[in-house]
Structures are given as structure tokens and as C-alpha cells.
Design a protein around this motif. Structure first.
Motif, mmCIF file in Angstrom:
data_model
loop_
_atom_site.group_PDB
_atom_site.id
_atom_site.type_symbol
_atom_site.label_atom_id
_atom_site.label_comp_id
_atom_site.label_asym_id
_atom_site.label_seq_id
_atom_site.Cartn_x
_atom_site.Cartn_y
_atom_site.Cartn_z
ATOM 1 N N ARG A 188 8.066 -43.830 11.912
ATOM 2 C CA ARG A 188 7.714 -42.572 11.258
ATOM 3 C C ARG A 188 6.973 -41.624 12.206
ATOM 4 O O ARG A 188 7.176 -40.405 12.156
ATOM 5 N N ALA A 189 6.120 -42.170 13.073
ATOM 6 C CA ALA A 189 5.366 -41.318 13.996
ATOM 7 C C ALA A 189 6.305 -40.551 14.928
ATOM 8 O O ALA A 189 6.036 -39.393 15.276
ATOM 9 N N LEU A 190 7.407 -41.182 15.322
ATOM 10 C CA LEU A 190 8.380 -40.530 16.191
ATOM 11 C C LEU A 190 9.366 -39.667 15.410
ATOM 12 O O LEU A 190 10.183 -38.972 16.019
ATOM 13 N N GLY A 191 9.297 -39.725 14.083
ATOM 14 C CA GLY A 191 10.187 -38.929 13.252
ATOM 15 C C GLY A 191 11.610 -39.449 13.211
ATOM 16 O O GLY A 191 12.563 -38.671 13.024
ATOM 17 N N LEU A 192 11.798 -40.769 13.345
ATOM 18 C CA LEU A 192 13.132 -41.349 13.425
ATOM 19 C C LEU A 192 13.777 -41.481 12.057
ATOM 20 O O LEU A 192 13.106 -41.530 11.025
ATOM 21 N N THR A 193 15.095 -41.559 12.053
ATOM 22 C CA THR A 193 15.862 -41.789 10.832
ATOM 23 C C THR A 193 16.887 -42.879 11.086
ATOM 24 O O THR A 193 17.297 -43.118 12.220
ATOM 25 N N GLY A 194 17.296 -43.543 10.029
ATOM 26 C CA GLY A 194 18.353 -44.551 10.116
ATOM 27 C C GLY A 194 17.844 -45.923 10.469
ATOM 28 O O GLY A 194 17.664 -46.772 9.597
ATOM 29 N N TYR A 195 17.581 -46.158 11.748
ATOM 30 C CA TYR A 195 17.127 -47.477 12.189
ATOM 31 C C TYR A 195 16.436 -47.353 13.537
ATOM 32 O O TYR A 195 16.557 -46.333 14.233
ATOM 33 N N SER A 196 15.711 -48.392 13.910
ATOM 34 C CA SER A 196 15.055 -48.470 15.206
ATOM 35 C C SER A 196 14.587 -49.900 15.416
ATOM 36 O O SER A 196 14.697 -50.744 14.512
ATOM 37 N N ARG A 197 14.042 -50.170 16.600
ATOM 38 C CA ARG A 197 13.464 -51.485 16.877
ATOM 39 C C ARG A 197 12.206 -51.296 17.708
ATOM 40 O O ARG A 197 12.228 -50.641 18.748
ATOM 41 N N ALA A 198 11.108 -51.853 17.217
ATOM 42 C CA ALA A 198 9.831 -51.766 17.934
ATOM 43 C C ALA A 198 9.538 -53.098 18.598
ATOM 44 O O ALA A 198 9.742 -54.167 18.003
ATOM 45 N N ASP A 199 9.041 -53.049 19.839
ATOM 46 C CA ASP A 199 8.709 -54.248 20.602
ATOM 47 C C ASP A 199 7.195 -54.361 20.748
ATOM 48 O O ASP A 199 6.511 -53.360 21.020
ATOM 49 N N PHE A 200 6.690 -55.576 20.579
ATOM 50 C CA PHE A 200 5.248 -55.831 20.585
ATOM 51 C C PHE A 200 4.913 -57.009 21.493
ATOM 52 O O PHE A 200 5.732 -57.894 21.725
ATOM 53 N N ILE A 201 3.678 -57.026 21.960
ATOM 54 C CA ILE A 201 3.053 -58.222 22.508
ATOM 55 C C ILE A 201 1.984 -58.673 21.520
ATOM 56 O O ILE A 201 1.140 -57.870 21.102
ATOM 57 N N LEU A 202 2.056 -59.949 21.141
ATOM 58 C CA LEU A 202 0.977 -60.541 20.342
ATOM 59 C C LEU A 202 0.014 -61.194 21.316
ATOM 60 O O LEU A 202 0.346 -62.182 21.967
ATOM 61 N N THR A 203 -1.157 -60.624 21.454
ATOM 62 C CA THR A 203 -2.135 -61.185 22.381
ATOM 63 C C THR A 203 -2.641 -62.524 21.874
ATOM 64 O O THR A 203 -2.316 -62.959 20.774
ATOM 65 N N ASP A 204 -3.445 -63.191 22.697
ATOM 66 C CA ASP A 204 -3.872 -64.555 22.386
ATOM 67 C C ASP A 204 -4.604 -64.662 21.047
ATOM 68 O O ASP A 204 -4.600 -65.720 20.415
ATOM 69 N N ASN A 205 -5.237 -63.575 20.611
ATOM 70 C CA ASN A 205 -5.921 -63.615 19.310
ATOM 71 C C ASN A 205 -5.011 -63.193 18.158
ATOM 72 O O ASN A 205 -5.474 -63.036 17.026
ATOM 73 N N GLY A 206 -3.713 -62.992 18.467
ATOM 74 C CA GLY A 206 -2.748 -62.677 17.419
ATOM 75 C C GLY A 206 -2.654 -61.208 17.064
ATOM 76 O O GLY A 206 -1.990 -60.854 16.087
ATOM 77 N N THR A 207 -3.276 -60.342 17.855
ATOM 78 C CA THR A 207 -3.245 -58.909 17.567
ATOM 79 C C THR A 207 -1.982 -58.286 18.154
ATOM 80 O O THR A 207 -1.732 -58.409 19.361
#
Length: 303
Positions: free
Chosen positions: A238-257
Motif C-alpha cells: 500500500r505504501a508504494l501504491g501497488l495494485t494486483g499483486y506483489s512480493r515483499a522480502d524480509f530478513i527475520l533477525t535473531d530476535n524474530g523481528t
């Protein structure tokens, strides 16, 4: 439906695009559609003409052109609907440094970064501590991405990326595991856990070599972590104003954040790609997912 399947192009990710498009073509044909396979590299000058002769365009391009919004803008000119988001928002998501500004501005957690649009002066030193990750600012598939533990390694990474004609984004190394989460029609999908087996981070070899990574979906995470990853994926969409679909990539740090790395507006699209795996976890097979993307693209055109 008469579908124009746009693939190939001339980015570093051309081969990946062509390979994935063949899976899309086979699946669409099996569902009764008429498909024209259109290689953008050899057919670019005929794109507008081809678009006017089709009811819908399925874009399977990685990098620029394609993820930069150029093809979408031309399809809009030809009044031809397509899957996914429009030209401006495609460019914002592809340009990692711009997207990270938006993430930070809207309160989304993303690593610190340094953007190098051209080779720095000889007296330059990075603002961030080693080890660093250097990556193409507008590239994908982890091509040209690598870790630098010292200045000599960093200079080598920078030279490789700049020599390819790309800009550079630097980020500090974050220790943790990688998780990805798709969004489909304003709904966050089940996150997928990625565990590289060919190295200690998800590089090009891990993504495309046989057995290069273990991919588990739904990701075996605590319920609260899963909920937060899904919330952030939708918030980034939503922040990028996207429509339809997308994929976000994350790193879960050692504390799970979870920490947001980037958002892809044209994610890999084969039956075994990341977003289709996540959709399958909800009972939506590859063919039905493609039909969903077509439906959303047609709805976007009417709107």
C-alpha cells in the motif's frame, strides 16, 4: 481470451524471464486461452501494434524494461489491460533506494542504506560498517549481489556492478533467516521461509540451482511473527501504491523481528515460484492464480 505474453527483454534477467514465460504459456493454453509469445528483445518496435490486437497482456519481465513501468505505460497507451500495477508505482518499487525512502517515511522497518548512482571518488568511504551487501539498485534475482567484508572486496563488488551499467545500493549485513510474503488482491498470503543450502545467503545460485535452497510454505514461524510479516507485506504494498499483486522480502533477525528488504512487482511466475507456492497453500493452484491476475487486471482497466 487472446493474450499477449510479453517476456525476454534485454536485462541481465532475460533467460529467467523466458524460462518462466514458457510455464505461463503452457498453463494458459491448457485453460483455453489463445497465447502469442512476444519476445520484447526482438519485437519492441511492434509492441503497440501487437497490444492493440490482443485482449490482455501478461507481463513476465524481470528488471528493466518491464519492472520499470515502461512496458506498462506503452500498454496503457494502447488501451491494453495487463496484470499487476501501473507505470509510476512499478518504477518506485524497482528503484530500491526510492522504495526504501518510502518505507522509512511510512514507518516500515528497513535496513540503513547508501545509494551510489555512480562510482564514488577515490577519497570516499562507506558510511555503513562492514560487512556490507552491495547490490544492483534496479536489478533482481540477486544477480551481481554480494557481501564485502573489507574495502578490497567492496571495491571489487562496486566495479562489477558499475561495469554492468547499474547503480549500487549498499546495506549492512543482517544476521537471520529470509522470509518472503506475497500480496494478492489486497490480501497477504502465507509467508514462505527460505533456507539456502548452497551458501549462507540467498544469492543467484541458491535461487536457481537445483537444491540451492529449502523453501517451506507456510513458514514455520510463531503466529505473532507470521501476522507481523503479513501486516508489513500489505503495508509495503500500500505504501508504494501497488495494485494486483506483489512480493515483499524480509530478513527475520535473531530476535524474530522482520525487516523489510524490498518489494517485487513482477515476481517469478512458475508453478514452483515463491508467490505461486504461497497461493497454493491457500488452495489456489497456478492456473487459477493466473486467471485471478487476469481478472484483477481487467478490473483495474475498467476502474
Amino acid at each position: 481470451m487472446k493474450i499477449l505474453l510479453i517476456a525476454g527483454g534485454w536485462s541481465h534477467e532475460r533467460k529467467i524471464s523466458l524460462s518462466g514465460a514458457r510455464d505461463i504459456e503452457k498453463t494458459l493454453l491448457s485453460r483455453g486461452h489463445s497465447v502469442t509469445f512476444f519476445d520484447l528483445l526482438t519485437g519492441f518496435d511492434q509492441l503497440l501494434h501487437a497490444a492493440t490486437e490482443h485482449e490482455f497482456a501478461m507481463i513476465n519481465l524481470h528488471g528493466a524494461p518491464g519492472e520499470d513501468g515502461l512496458v506498462q505505460a506503452m500498454l496503457d497507451t494502447a488501451n491494453c489491460p495487463y496484470q499487476g500495477t501501473g507505470p509510476a508505482t512499478s518504477l518506485l518499487a524497482l528503484h530500491k533506494a526510492a522504495a526504501k525512502q518510502i518505507f522509512r517515511y511510512t514507518g516500515l522497518p528497513t535496513p540503513d542504506w547508501e545509494f551510489l548512482p555512480r562510482p564514488p571518488d577515490a577519497c570516499w568511504n562507506p558510511r555503513l560498517p562492514y560487512p556490507l551487501f552491495a547490490k544492483s539498485n534496479t536489478g533482481g534475482s540477486s544477480l551481481l549481489m554480494g557481501r564485502a567484508r573489507n574495502r578490497a572486496e567492496l571495491d571489487a563488488r562496486l566495479a562489477e556492478i558499475f561495469s554492468a551499467g547499474d547503480e549500487v545500493l549498499l546495506e549492512p549485513e543482517l544476521r537471520g533467516v529470509e522470509v518472503t510474503c506475497g500480496v494478492l488482491e489486497e490480501n497477504a498470503l502465507p509467508p514462505l521461509l527460505i533456507e539456502p543450502t548452497a551458501g549462507d545467503f540467498f544469492d543467484y545460485a541458491s535461487k536457481y540451482a537445483a537444491g540451492g535452497a529449502r523453501e517451506t510454505c507456510p513458514a514455520p514461524l510463531p503466529e505473532v511473527t507470521t501476522a507481523e510479516v503479513r501486516r508489513l507485506a500489505l503495508a509495503a504494498h500500500r505504501a508504494l501504491g501497488l495494485t494486483g499483486y506483489s512480493r515483499a522480502d524480509f530478513i527475520l533477525t535473531d530476535n524474530g523481528t522482520p525487516t523489510l528488504l524490498e518489494v517485487n512487482t513482477l515476481p517469478g511466475m512458475t508453478a514452483t515460484s515463491l508467490v505461486p507456492q504461497e497461493a497454493a497453500a491457500l488452495g489456489l493452484d497456478f492456473g487459477r492464480m493466473l486467471e485471478k491476475l487476469i481478472k484483477l487486471g481487467m478490473r483495474r482497466k475498467k476502474a
